[in-house]
Design a protein around this motif. Structure first.
Motif, PDB file in Angstrom:
ATOM      1  N   PRO A  77      -3.757   7.322   5.323  1.00 55.85           N
ATOM      2  CA  PRO A  77      -4.115   6.171   4.484  1.00 55.85           C
ATOM      3  C   PRO A  77      -4.564   4.984   5.332  1.00 55.85           C
ATOM      4  O   PRO A  77      -4.177   4.844   6.495  1.00 55.85           O
ATOM      5  CB  PRO A  77      -2.819   5.856   3.738  1.00 55.85           C
ATOM      6  CG  PRO A  77      -1.726   6.434   4.565  1.00 55.85           C
ATOM      7  CD  PRO A  77      -2.322   7.620   5.265  1.00 55.85           C
ATOM      8  N   HIS A  78      -5.373   4.148   4.720  1.00 58.87           N
ATOM      9  CA  HIS A  78      -5.862   2.954   5.402  1.00 58.87           C
ATOM     10  C   HIS A  78      -6.083   1.858   4.377  1.00 58.87           C
ATOM     11  O   HIS A  78      -6.112   2.107   3.169  1.00 58.87           O
ATOM     12  CB  HIS A  78      -7.145   3.249   6.194  1.00 58.87           C
ATOM     13  CG  HIS A  78      -8.232   3.835   5.365  1.00 58.87           C
ATOM     14  ND1 HIS A  78      -9.191   3.059   4.746  1.00 58.87           N
ATOM     15  CD2 HIS A  78      -8.493   5.127   5.021  1.00 58.87           C
ATOM     16  CE1 HIS A  78     -10.021   3.856   4.083  1.00 58.87           C
ATOM     17  NE2 HIS A  78      -9.627   5.107   4.226  1.00 58.87           N
ATOM     18  N   GLY A  79      -6.220   0.651   4.872  1.00 54.38           N
ATOM     19  CA  GLY A  79      -6.438  -0.500   4.006  1.00 54.38           C
ATOM     20  C   GLY A  79      -6.497  -1.749   4.857  1.00 54.38           C
ATOM     21  O   GLY A  79      -6.439  -1.681   6.086  1.00 54.38           O
ATOM     22  N   GLU A  80      -6.589  -2.884   4.213  1.00 54.53           N
ATOM     23  CA  GLU A  80      -6.591  -4.159   4.923  1.00 54.53           C
ATOM     24  C   GLU A  80      -5.146  -4.525   5.227  1.00 54.53           C
ATOM     25  O   GLU A  80      -4.447  -5.073   4.380  1.00 54.53           O
ATOM     26  CB  GLU A  80      -7.270  -5.235   4.085  1.00 54.53           C
ATOM     27  CG  GLU A  80      -8.751  -4.996   3.901  1.00 54.53           C
ATOM     28  CD  GLU A  80      -9.418  -6.102   3.093  1.00 54.53           C
ATOM     29  OE1 GLU A  80      -8.953  -7.249   3.157  1.00 54.53           O
ATOM     30  OE2 GLU A  80     -10.372  -5.770   2.389  1.00 54.53           O
TER      31      GLU A  80
ATOM     32  N   LEU B  38       0.811  -1.223   0.000  1.00 57.76           N
ATOM     33  CA  LEU B  38       0.000   0.000   0.000  1.00 57.76           C
ATOM     34  C   LEU B  38       0.843   1.270   0.000  1.00 57.76           C
ATOM     35  O   LEU B  38       0.427   2.299  -0.535  1.00 57.76           O
ATOM     36  CB  LEU B  38      -0.940   0.005   1.209  1.00 57.76           C
ATOM     37  CG  LEU B  38      -2.072  -1.019   1.180  1.00 57.76           C
ATOM     38  CD1 LEU B  38      -2.781  -1.081   2.525  1.00 57.76           C
ATOM     39  CD2 LEU B  38      -3.064  -0.680   0.067  1.00 57.76           C
ATOM     40  N   THR B  39       2.023   1.202   0.615  1.00 49.47           N
ATOM     41  CA  THR B  39       2.872   2.394   0.727  1.00 49.47           C
ATOM     42  C   THR B  39       3.990   2.424  -0.302  1.00 49.47           C
ATOM     43  O   THR B  39       4.731   3.407  -0.369  1.00 49.47           O
ATOM     44  CB  THR B  39       3.495   2.483   2.138  1.00 49.47           C
ATOM     45  OG1 THR B  39       4.303   1.313   2.362  1.00 49.47           O
ATOM     46  CG2 THR B  39       2.435   2.622   3.213  1.00 49.47           C
TER      47      THR B  39
ATOM     48  N   VAL C  37       0.792   7.763   9.828  1.00 49.69           N
ATOM     49  CA  VAL C  37      -0.012   6.631  10.279  1.00 49.69           C
ATOM     50  C   VAL C  37      -0.656   5.937   9.092  1.00 49.69           C
ATOM     51  O   VAL C  37      -1.037   6.583   8.116  1.00 49.69           O
ATOM     52  CB  VAL C  37      -1.121   7.131  11.246  1.00 49.69           C
ATOM     53  CG1 VAL C  37      -2.083   6.018  11.615  1.00 49.69           C
ATOM     54  CG2 VAL C  37      -0.518   7.767  12.489  1.00 49.69           C
ATOM     55  N   ILE C  38      -0.786   4.617   9.202  1.00 51.95           N
ATOM     56  CA  ILE C  38      -1.646   3.848   8.312  1.00 51.95           C
ATOM     57  C   ILE C  38      -2.502   2.977   9.229  1.00 51.95           C
ATOM     58  O   ILE C  38      -2.014   2.466  10.227  1.00 51.95           O
ATOM     59  CB  ILE C  38      -0.850   3.001   7.288  1.00 51.95           C
ATOM     60  CG1 ILE C  38      -1.805   2.368   6.263  1.00 51.95           C
ATOM     61  CG2 ILE C  38       0.038   1.977   7.966  1.00 51.95           C
ATOM     62  CD1 ILE C  38      -1.098   1.759   5.056  1.00 51.95           C
ATOM     63  N   TRP C  39      -3.792   2.881   8.908  1.00 42.82           N
ATOM     64  CA  TRP C  39      -4.681   2.147   9.806  1.00 42.82           C
ATOM     65  C   TRP C  39      -5.511   1.127   9.047  1.00 42.82           C
ATOM     66  O   TRP C  39      -5.766   1.268   7.856  1.00 42.82           O
ATOM     67  CB  TRP C  39      -5.552   3.084  10.625  1.00 42.82           C
ATOM     68  CG  TRP C  39      -6.326   4.122   9.876  1.00 42.82           C
ATOM     69  CD1 TRP C  39      -5.843   5.310   9.400  1.00 42.82           C
ATOM     70  CD2 TRP C  39      -7.713   4.090   9.525  1.00 42.82           C
ATOM     71  NE1 TRP C  39      -6.848   6.007   8.767  1.00 42.82           N
ATOM     72  CE2 TRP C  39      -8.012   5.283   8.841  1.00 42.82           C
ATOM     73  CE3 TRP C  39      -8.738   3.162   9.731  1.00 42.82           C
ATOM     74  CZ2 TRP C  39      -9.285   5.576   8.359  1.00 42.82           C
ATOM     75  CZ3 TRP C  39     -10.003   3.453   9.259  1.00 42.82           C
ATOM     76  CH2 TRP C  39     -10.265   4.648   8.582  1.00 42.82           C
TER      77      TRP C  39
END
Length: 157
Positions: free
Chosen positions: A148-151, A74-75, A110-112
């Protein structure tokens, strides 16, 4: 010890009204959830990741495991877990192992995990092993909306 100074200042600056849930001293997030009588799936864990000089806080439900490969996808990066000694220096207003899941308060990106956005209640370490901070869904989404967020988690085996 009370709520970590950086967390207190950040939440006050963002005008986020929160609850503090005290509990007897514990040594893990799971024990904190049990002591505070809150479901483990409503408590969140924070992981500090590092790629060179770059750091990232990944937050996930405490009943899951972090999928670093997914974070890296994702990043578009190659993060690894940061060392305990570096984490202690970053969170010098906290007791060792009681990292609050609020990287913004420590100037960390942060990523959540997406699942957190669906929860009515969120709890995380306040910076000691004696208190949890409680936010409702609206409060949590308010402070996470620009991140940002994701699974990024998997069910525990």
């Amino acid at each position: 010890m009370a709520v970590a100074a950086a967390v207190f200042d950040y939440l006050r600056y963002k005008d986020i009204h929160y609850d503090v849930v005290p509990h007897h001293p514990t040594s893990s997030t799971a024990e904190s959830a049990l002591a505070a009588v809150v479901p483990l799936f409503d408590v969140i864990n924070a992981f500090i990741l590092r790629e060179g000089q770059n750091r990232l806080m990944a937050i996930i439900p405490a009943n899951k495991t972090l999928d670093i490969n997914r974070v890296n996808q994702l990043t578009n990066a190659h993060y690894q877990l940061d060392s305990e000694s570096d984490i202690e220096r970053l969170f010098d207003d906290c007791v060792q192992g009681a990292v609050p899941a609020l990287g913004q308060a420590y100037d960390l990106p942060v990523i959540w995990d997406d699942e957190l956005g669906e929860k009515d209640d969120i709890y995380f370490e306040a910076g000691d092993h004696c208190e949890l901070i409680h936010l409702n869904q609206q409060q949590f989404l308010s402070i996470m909306k620009n991140w940002p967020h994701g699974e990024i988690s998997n069910h525990r085996q």
